[in-house]
Design a protein around this motif. Sequence first.
Motif, PDB file in Angstrom:
ATOM      1  N   LEU A 117      -2.049  -5.700  -3.721  1.00 46.52           N
ATOM      2  CA  LEU A 117      -1.067  -6.698  -3.297  1.00 46.52           C
ATOM      3  C   LEU A 117       0.309  -6.078  -3.076  1.00 46.52           C
ATOM      4  N   PHE A 118       0.732  -5.196  -4.009  1.00 40.78           N
ATOM      5  CA  PHE A 118       2.030  -4.547  -3.827  1.00 40.78           C
ATOM      6  C   PHE A 118       2.005  -3.596  -2.613  1.00 40.78           C
ATOM      7  N   LEU A 119       0.833  -2.991  -2.335  1.00 39.32           N
ATOM      8  CA  LEU A 119       0.712  -2.151  -1.145  1.00 39.32           C
ATOM      9  C   LEU A 119       0.857  -2.987   0.124  1.00 39.32           C
ATOM     10  N   ALA A 120       0.260  -4.193   0.111  1.00 36.71           N
ATOM     11  CA  ALA A 120       0.405  -5.079   1.261  1.00 36.71           C
ATOM     12  C   ALA A 120       1.860  -5.488   1.460  1.00 36.71           C
ATOM     13  N   VAL A 121       2.570  -5.725   0.348  1.00 37.26           N
ATOM     14  CA  VAL A 121       3.988  -6.052   0.445  1.00 37.26           C
ATOM     15  C   VAL A 121       4.760  -4.903   1.081  1.00 37.26           C
ATOM     16  N   THR A 122       4.443  -3.672   0.693  1.00 39.02           N
ATOM     17  CA  THR A 122       5.138  -2.507   1.256  1.00 39.02           C
ATOM     18  C   THR A 122       4.898  -2.402   2.768  1.00 39.02           C
ATOM     19  N   VAL A 123       3.639  -2.641   3.181  1.00 38.89           N
ATOM     20  CA  VAL A 123       3.339  -2.597   4.620  1.00 38.89           C
ATOM     21  C   VAL A 123       4.110  -3.687   5.358  1.00 38.89           C
ATOM     22  N   LEU A 124       4.154  -4.895   4.770  1.00 37.70           N
ATOM     23  CA  LEU A 124       4.880  -5.989   5.399  1.00 37.70           C
ATOM     24  C   LEU A 124       6.363  -5.652   5.553  1.00 37.70           C
ATOM     25  N   VAL A 125       6.953  -5.100   4.496  1.00 36.35           N
ATOM     26  CA  VAL A 125       8.368  -4.727   4.557  1.00 36.35           C
ATOM     27  C   VAL A 125       8.587  -3.629   5.601  1.00 36.35           C
ATOM     28  N   ALA A 163      10.753  -0.949  -1.391  1.00 43.62           N
ATOM     29  CA  ALA A 163       9.679  -1.819  -1.874  1.00 43.62           C
ATOM     30  C   ALA A 163       8.632  -1.041  -2.651  1.00 43.62           C
ATOM     31  N   ALA A 164       8.295   0.174  -2.193  1.00 46.04           N
ATOM     32  CA  ALA A 164       7.304   0.988  -2.904  1.00 46.04           C
ATOM     33  C   ALA A 164       7.811   1.387  -4.291  1.00 46.04           C
ATOM     34  N   LEU A 165       9.077   1.806  -4.358  1.00 43.30           N
ATOM     35  CA  LEU A 165       9.641   2.194  -5.658  1.00 43.30           C
ATOM     36  C   LEU A 165       9.742   0.991  -6.591  1.00 43.30           C
ATOM     37  N   GLY A 166      10.201  -0.137  -6.012  1.00 43.65           N
ATOM     38  CA  GLY A 166      10.280  -1.350  -6.842  1.00 43.65           C
ATOM     39  C   GLY A 166       8.918  -1.800  -7.316  1.00 43.65           C
ATOM     40  N   GLY A 167       7.909  -1.726  -6.442  1.00 44.44           N
ATOM     41  CA  GLY A 167       6.557  -2.113  -6.854  1.00 44.44           C
ATOM     42  C   GLY A 167       6.016  -1.208  -7.936  1.00 44.44           C
ATOM     43  N   PHE A 168       6.295   0.079  -7.825  1.00 45.75           N
ATOM     44  CA  PHE A 168       5.855   1.016  -8.856  1.00 45.75           C
ATOM     45  C   PHE A 168       6.474   0.676 -10.212  1.00 45.75           C
ATOM     46  N   LEU A 169       7.774   0.412 -10.245  1.00 43.53           N
ATOM     47  CA  LEU A 169       8.440   0.106 -11.509  1.00 43.53           C
ATOM     48  C   LEU A 169       7.963  -1.231 -12.072  1.00 43.53           C
ATOM     49  N   LEU A 170       7.793  -2.253 -11.229  1.00 43.50           N
ATOM     50  CA  LEU A 170       7.351  -3.555 -11.698  1.00 43.50           C
ATOM     51  C   LEU A 170       5.932  -3.504 -12.251  1.00 43.50           C
TER      52      LEU A 170
END
Length: 833
Positions: A413-421, A433-440
């Motif tokens: 899901l976070f990967l899909a968010v990164t692609v969307l962004v 977005a990738a860095l934020g997703g990794f930390l979250l």
Amino acid sequence: MEEVRRGRLTVYLGAAPGVGKTYAMLSEAKRRCERGTDVVIGYVETHGREHTTTMLDGLEVVPRKEISYRGTTFTEMDTEAVIARKAAVVCVDELAHTNVPGSRHEKRAEDIEQIRRAGIDVITTVNIQHLESLNDAVERITGVRQRETVPDEAVRTADQIQLVDMSPDALRRRMAHGNIYRADQVDASLTSYFRVGNLTALRELALLWLADRVDDALDDYRRAQGIQDPWPAKERIVVAVTGGPESETLLRRGARLAQRAAGSELIALHVISSDGIANPDERRIARAQQLVASLGGSFHSVVGEDVSQAVVDFATGANATMIIVGVSRHGRLRRLFAGTTGEHIASLAGTIDVHLVTHDQSTRVGRPRWYLSPLTKQRQIAGLLLSVLIPVLLTLVLQLSDDPDQLPLDVLLFLAVTVLVALVGGLLPALVAALGGFLLMNWYFTPPVNRFTVSEPTNVVALLVFVAVAIGVASVVDRASRRASDAVRARTEAATMSSLSRSVLTGHDTAGAIVERLRETFGQRAVSLLTRDQAGWTVTASSGDTPACSPEESDTRVTVDDDHVIVLCGSPLRATDQRVLEAFAVQTGLVLEYRRLREREERAATLERAEATSTAILRAVSHDLRTPLAAMRTAVDGLVSDGVDPLARIELVGVVESSTEQLEHLIDNLLDLSRIESGLVHPALRDLSLEEVLPLAMAGHPPGSAELEVEESVPLVHTDRGLLERVVANLVGNAVRVSLGEPVRVLAHVLPTTVEVLVVDRGPGVPPAQRERMFEPFQRLDDTSGGGLGLGLAVARGLTEAVGGTLSAEDTPGRGLTMVLSLPRAGSGGDAA
């Protein structure tokens, strides 16, 4: 049938007049005769030179052909007799000679081509100043333009070219001794055409031209023999131009190397990416082209996927001896793993020397451009906002689930968010977005939660793979966006270039249309085409609000030629738009040239019509005007003689009156035609009733010969009273003359926008194929009666067109001809005279 062998061509190329090319040709003819070859002289011009004339002793000369032109007899080579002689070799002097009108061929070069097709070898002569490509250069050097020229191809394709050369001092001594021109021409020639500087320049032109011919022969031999390796016959230096800031440094270095050896050639090469959407700095490329031209070199562009291979392939094909490449501007890491272009070229160059040139830019670390996105600022800001908001919202949603094994789903899901962004905002928001997703994911979903530590090695791998995949996907999406932007720009540029090419071929564009298209293409506020004259700059064509009236008032400008410039007012253009702007400038130059050519063509057509009219008038005047004059002279002689009875005197006076009237009519028609042809007819158009004009036009004809049948309800017409009266009177007069006693009818036919005046006769009529010809001047068709020049209908149509009407002819039902005079109705907008 056995095919005839094509004859060989040997050309003796003279560096200047008087160097002895004809003497050398005759010497070769004598040598071949001594060896038993059948040689004849087809044409030779000795110019009265004693030594050249002596060389003709013992050689067979084919008699020349006599041609009469404008009362003078000229002699030319008898090509048919030369071919019929069937000699093995024929000598023909002066290849560039233009034959006298009436000859079979216009140029002697065509005669020589016919002789060669018959299988006969030809030896000929020509001076360097007669080559077409050098004509302008010779005129600038000597101040004399050669009227007789020959295409370079006629000499370049010869089987053998012999240069006949002589030093300027030796040639001037020959001139002073009287071995070239007559004694009375020597002083003038030595101080004008045969100056030392002129002769030196002509000699250099001959040597350089012949060197190029030898170079072509070498290339042909290498291709025929399949030789791929370069042969260093002369220095050819290829400079690889990238379009970077170091390009000018490399070109100047190449020019200095080329100057060390005489005859060296400088070639600049720019490799364009084969995908067609690369984005080099067009302004630097344009400056490099200008610099190469100023250095005396040539600029070439090739398309290639591998830059290094493309450079080496071009250098090999050009038979280059050296390739100049700049030191790479890339960082150490890239040079370590990918190598440099210079290294790749050196590994592929083989026997070609590779010269690596350092420059100031090689020591500077270029500013990284990975963060510069082709997307708009709005999309980048939206992407940054989404890179913060969507991961936070996704985290809140995922926290509602208590499943401890959902980490793989969270990663996807976070990967899909990164692609969307990445799709919305490009690379930088996607990295956020990738860095934020990794930390979250590390804090909230990877045991132990609420800590930035990971207990399971598989979870560590999952997070790292997520970051790597997210960065990779974001990079691919960003690269695709850049390529898409470049592709759109390239497609737009290609569409614009294609449109310009079509307009060049069709010639439909005008200066006004070009500046309008230019304003629309680049979104400018105003665009103007300025022309320089003695008073300064004037606006030739403009589009938009408040166009600039001088180059200083504009934001962007491009030069069309020395006297024209295009100026743009508005936002500054990108560097990539410069090439399209230059294409518009070229198109504008072509439009201006077309305009000049059309004006010259119109002037030439006008002069041609005037000359044709004058010639026809002279022919007609010699007969038709002489007839009434002869009648008048005879009558006057009779009147002044003694013993003339009163009845005869009255008859003779009547002859004088009728001849005078006839002569006045002829002169009036001639004057009217002259005014029409020169455009001096300026009608005074106003609304008129036909009842005001037609009765006056018919008043001069015998009673009962014409009938007017026009109703009072006929609307007004927009015309000139005097000119319309002349036209109708002329038409009625012609109709009465051919109606064989039957009355001519004059009718009016009302149409929505016009009123047609019909002049109906019952004469023999005119065949449809000849009706248009009868409106031409001096066309009398089958009318063999005297008293007319055949101008009446030509004058009538000319005057009709001057008042905005038309004049045509139709069949009269039953028999005869109907002249249809169509006039615009008042208020119909048809006054476009």
